[in-house]
Design an enzyme around this catalytic site. Structure first.
Site, PDB file in Angstrom:
ATOM      1  N   ARG A  44      -0.924  -9.075  13.368  1.00 52.12           N
ATOM      2  CA  ARG A  44      -1.397  -8.083  12.398  1.00 52.12           C
ATOM      3  C   ARG A  44      -2.211  -8.753  11.299  1.00 52.12           C
ATOM      4  NH1 ARG A  44       4.199  -5.529  11.262  1.00 52.12           N
ATOM      5  NH2 ARG A  44       3.181  -4.328   9.635  1.00 52.12           N
ATOM      6  N   LYS A  65       0.830  -1.209   0.000  1.00 49.98           N
ATOM      7  CA  LYS A  65       0.000   0.000   0.000  1.00 49.98           C
ATOM      8  C   LYS A  65       0.864   1.258   0.000  1.00 49.98           C
ATOM      9  CE  LYS A  65      -2.071  -1.181   3.883  1.00 49.98           C
ATOM     10  NZ  LYS A  65      -1.371  -2.463   4.151  1.00 49.98           N
ATOM     11  N   ARG A 101      10.851  -0.953  11.343  1.00 53.21           N
ATOM     12  CA  ARG A 101       9.766  -0.736  12.282  1.00 53.21           C
ATOM     13  C   ARG A 101       9.810  -1.759  13.403  1.00 53.21           C
ATOM     14  NH1 ARG A 101       4.504  -0.087   8.576  1.00 53.21           N
ATOM     15  NH2 ARG A 101       3.641  -1.307  10.294  1.00 53.21           N
ATOM     16  N   ARG A 137      -9.826   0.517   8.360  1.00 57.51           N
ATOM     17  CA  ARG A 137      -9.403  -0.842   8.676  1.00 57.51           C
ATOM     18  C   ARG A 137     -10.505  -1.638   9.358  1.00 57.51           C
ATOM     19  NH1 ARG A 137      -3.513   0.146   8.707  1.00 57.51           N
ATOM     20  NH2 ARG A 137      -2.439  -1.819   9.000  1.00 57.51           N
ATOM     21  N   ARG A 177      11.429  -5.486   5.157  1.00 62.63           N
ATOM     22  CA  ARG A 177      11.131  -4.060   4.936  1.00 62.63           C
ATOM     23  C   ARG A 177      12.021  -3.152   5.783  1.00 62.63           C
ATOM     24  NH1 ARG A 177       5.064  -2.000   5.456  1.00 62.63           N
ATOM     25  NH2 ARG A 177       5.060  -3.194   7.389  1.00 62.63           N
TER      26      ARG A 177
HETATM   27  P1  ADP Z   1       1.078  -1.889   7.513  1.00 59.58           P
HETATM   28  O1  ADP Z   1       2.056  -1.133   6.674  1.00 59.58           O
HETATM   29  O2  ADP Z   1       1.658  -3.124   8.101  1.00 59.58           O
HETATM   30  O3  ADP Z   1      -0.220  -2.124   6.814  1.00 59.58           O
HETATM   31  P2  ADP Z   1       0.460   0.514   9.015  1.00 59.58           P
HETATM   32  O4  ADP Z   1       1.684   1.327   8.947  1.00 59.58           O
HETATM   33  O5  ADP Z   1      -0.666   0.898   8.118  1.00 59.58           O
HETATM   34  O6  ADP Z   1       0.811  -1.019   8.801  1.00 59.58           O
HETATM   35  O7  ADP Z   1      -0.085   0.454  10.508  1.00 59.58           O
HETATM   36  C1  ADP Z   1       0.761   0.108  11.581  1.00 59.58           C
HETATM   37  C2  ADP Z   1      -0.075  -0.096  12.840  1.00 59.58           C
HETATM   38  O8  ADP Z   1      -0.757   1.127  13.162  1.00 59.58           O
HETATM   39  C3  ADP Z   1      -1.181  -1.135  12.732  1.00 59.58           C
HETATM   40  O9  ADP Z   1      -0.717  -2.450  12.994  1.00 59.58           O
HETATM   41  C4  ADP Z   1      -2.176  -0.635  13.780  1.00 59.58           C
HETATM   42  O10 ADP Z   1      -1.745  -0.955  15.083  1.00 59.58           O
HETATM   43  C5  ADP Z   1      -2.071   0.881  13.642  1.00 59.58           C
HETATM   44  N1  ADP Z   1      -3.028   1.421  12.657  1.00 59.58           N
HETATM   45  C6  ADP Z   1      -2.749   2.048  11.483  1.00 59.58           C
HETATM   46  N2  ADP Z   1      -3.866   2.423  10.846  1.00 59.58           N
HETATM   47  C7  ADP Z   1      -4.901   2.026  11.645  1.00 59.58           C
HETATM   48  C8  ADP Z   1      -6.317   2.103  11.530  1.00 59.58           C
HETATM   49  N3  ADP Z   1      -6.901   2.676  10.471  1.00 59.58           N
HETATM   50  N4  ADP Z   1      -7.056   1.583  12.544  1.00 59.58           N
HETATM   51  C9  ADP Z   1      -6.483   1.017  13.609  1.00 59.58           C
HETATM   52  N5  ADP Z   1      -5.166   0.893  13.781  1.00 59.58           N
HETATM   53  C10 ADP Z   1      -4.368   1.394  12.802  1.00 59.58           C
HETATM   54  P1  ADP Z   2       2.156  -1.875   3.213  1.00 63.38           P
HETATM   55  O1  ADP Z   2       2.167  -0.359   3.195  1.00 63.38           O
HETATM   56  O2  ADP Z   2       0.962  -2.446   2.517  1.00 63.38           O
HETATM   57  O3  ADP Z   2       2.351  -2.449   4.570  1.00 63.38           O
HETATM   58  P2  ADP Z   2       4.758  -1.614   1.860  1.00 63.38           P
HETATM   59  O4  ADP Z   2       4.456  -0.743   0.682  1.00 63.38           O
HETATM   60  O5  ADP Z   2       5.485  -1.015   2.987  1.00 63.38           O
HETATM   61  O6  ADP Z   2       3.406  -2.350   2.353  1.00 63.38           O
HETATM   62  O7  ADP Z   2       5.558  -2.887   1.305  1.00 63.38           O
HETATM   63  C1  ADP Z   2       6.066  -3.894   2.203  1.00 63.38           C
HETATM   64  C2  ADP Z   2       7.450  -4.334   1.740  1.00 63.38           C
HETATM   65  O8  ADP Z   2       7.336  -5.086   0.524  1.00 63.38           O
HETATM   66  C3  ADP Z   2       8.409  -3.174   1.434  1.00 63.38           C
HETATM   67  O9  ADP Z   2       9.688  -3.542   1.876  1.00 63.38           O
HETATM   68  C4  ADP Z   2       8.340  -3.028  -0.080  1.00 63.38           C
HETATM   69  O10 ADP Z   2       9.573  -2.567  -0.616  1.00 63.38           O
HETATM   70  C5  ADP Z   2       8.049  -4.453  -0.550  1.00 63.38           C
HETATM   71  N1  ADP Z   2       7.143  -4.517  -1.717  1.00 63.38           N
HETATM   72  C6  ADP Z   2       6.095  -3.688  -1.981  1.00 63.38           C
HETATM   73  N2  ADP Z   2       5.465  -4.045  -3.133  1.00 63.38           N
HETATM   74  C7  ADP Z   2       6.126  -5.146  -3.601  1.00 63.38           C
HETATM   75  C8  ADP Z   2       5.946  -5.991  -4.768  1.00 63.38           C
HETATM   76  N3  ADP Z   2       4.978  -5.774  -5.650  1.00 63.38           N
HETATM   77  N4  ADP Z   2       6.818  -7.009  -4.923  1.00 63.38           N
HETATM   78  C9  ADP Z   2       7.810  -7.237  -4.025  1.00 63.38           C
HETATM   79  N5  ADP Z   2       8.029  -6.480  -2.914  1.00 63.38           N
HETATM   80  C10 ADP Z   2       7.192  -5.440  -2.694  1.00 63.38           C
END
Ligand code: ADP
Ligand code: ADP
Ligand code: ZN
Length: 219
Positions: A172, A13, A161, A88, A127
């Site tokens: 998660r 994302k 992170r 979420r 990551r």
């Molecule tokens: P990821 O990249 O793994 O999808 P995020 O960076 O979006 O994770 O979120 C990290 C953490 O922040 C989540 O595991 C949750 O604890 C909290 N968080 C983020 N967005 C939300 C949301 N919309 N509602 C509830 N918790 C959230």
């Molecule tokens: P999210 O925001 O959904 O938690 P991220 O964009 O942070 O996910 O991506 C998670 C990890 O996977 C990062 O280290 C990123 O560089 C890698 N990644 C993202 N998209 C791809 C893809 N299409 N193929 C392989 N690795 C990816």
């Protein structure tokens, strides 16, 4: 144009949001980033959220809804935004509908990134981020063009992170399937859902997303 990027943790994302903000001039709104900033700054929200995030749970709906309600009314959001990590839960989705309605705004599309669970664990454990601008990288899938130097800002400092570890990832993922996956049906029923193959290489996923955006009539 107002978009949601929907998908499990590690689906890509943040990576795709960053790519689209560049080409489309949209603002990226990541509740995860906002909450991490609050934790770092030690605000009351940060103090409440920190332990929950570290355990891989979801921060209470009221807290994130309030953050988003304030953020999407900011002037830089007039040309549109990409929500990354919000909503979420179904409660957050319903609150977003109300917020958008109050501002005469609409949701153009909800883009679901579909990724296999096994790949998610690999993506999350590999990551890392630029410590200065937050640009996201991966040990094997997405390294900076010059080793050790951020493509976006030139920084040489990188961080991982606290919640990107195998144990928290399971929590998660469970939170995702329990609370967030129902949003796929919610937005499908509203005719907003577009699904892309998130297993493809990053640039190919971006192309799929761009294809969807090209099909959305500009206002
Ligand atoms: P990821 O990249 O793994 O999808 P995020 O960076 O979006 O994770 O979120 C990290 C953490 O922040 C989540 O595991 C949750 O604890 C909290 N968080 C983020 N967005 C939300 C949301 N919309 N509602 C509830 N918790 C959230
Ligand atoms: P999210 O925001 O959904 O938690 P991220 O964009 O942070 O996910 O991506 C998670 C990890 O996977 C990062 O280290 C990123 O560089 C890698 N990644 C993202 N998209 C791809 C893809 N299409 N193929 C392989 N690795 C990816
Ligand atoms: Zn950087």
């Amino acid at each position: 144009m107002n978009l949601i990027l929907l998908g499990p943790p590690g689906a890509g994302k943040g990576t795709q949001a960053e790519a689209i903000t560049k080409t489309r001039g949209l603002v990226q709104l990541s509740t995860g980033d906002m909450l991490r900033q609050a934790v770092k700054a030690g605000t009351p929200v940060g103090i409440e959220a920190g332990a929950i995030m570290e355990a891989g749970g979801l921060v209470p709906d009221e807290v994130v809804i309030k953050i988003i309600a304030e953020r999407i009314t900011a002037p830089d959001c007039v040309n549109g935004f990409i929500l990354d990590g919000f909503p979420r839960t179904l409660k957050q989705a319903a609150a977003l509908d109300v917020l958008l309605g109050d501002q005469n705004k609409k949701l153009d599309a909800v883009i679901e990134l579909k990724v296999d669970d096994a790949a998610l664990v690999d993506r999350i454990s590999g990551r890392y981020m630029c410590a200065d601008c937050g640009a996201s990288y991966h040990d094997t899938n997405c390294q900076p063009k010059v080793a050790g130097v951020c493509d976006r800002c030139g920084s040489t400092q990188f961080v991982r992170r606290a919640d990107d570890n195998a144990e928290t990832v399971r929590n998660r993922l469970m939170a995702y399937y329990r609370e967030t996956a129902p949003l796929i049906g919610y937005y499908f029923a509203k005719g907003k859902l577009k699904t892309v193959d998130g297993m493809a290489p990053i640039a190919d996923v971006t192309k799929q997303v761009e294809g969807i955006l090209a099909g959305i009539a500009s206002p």
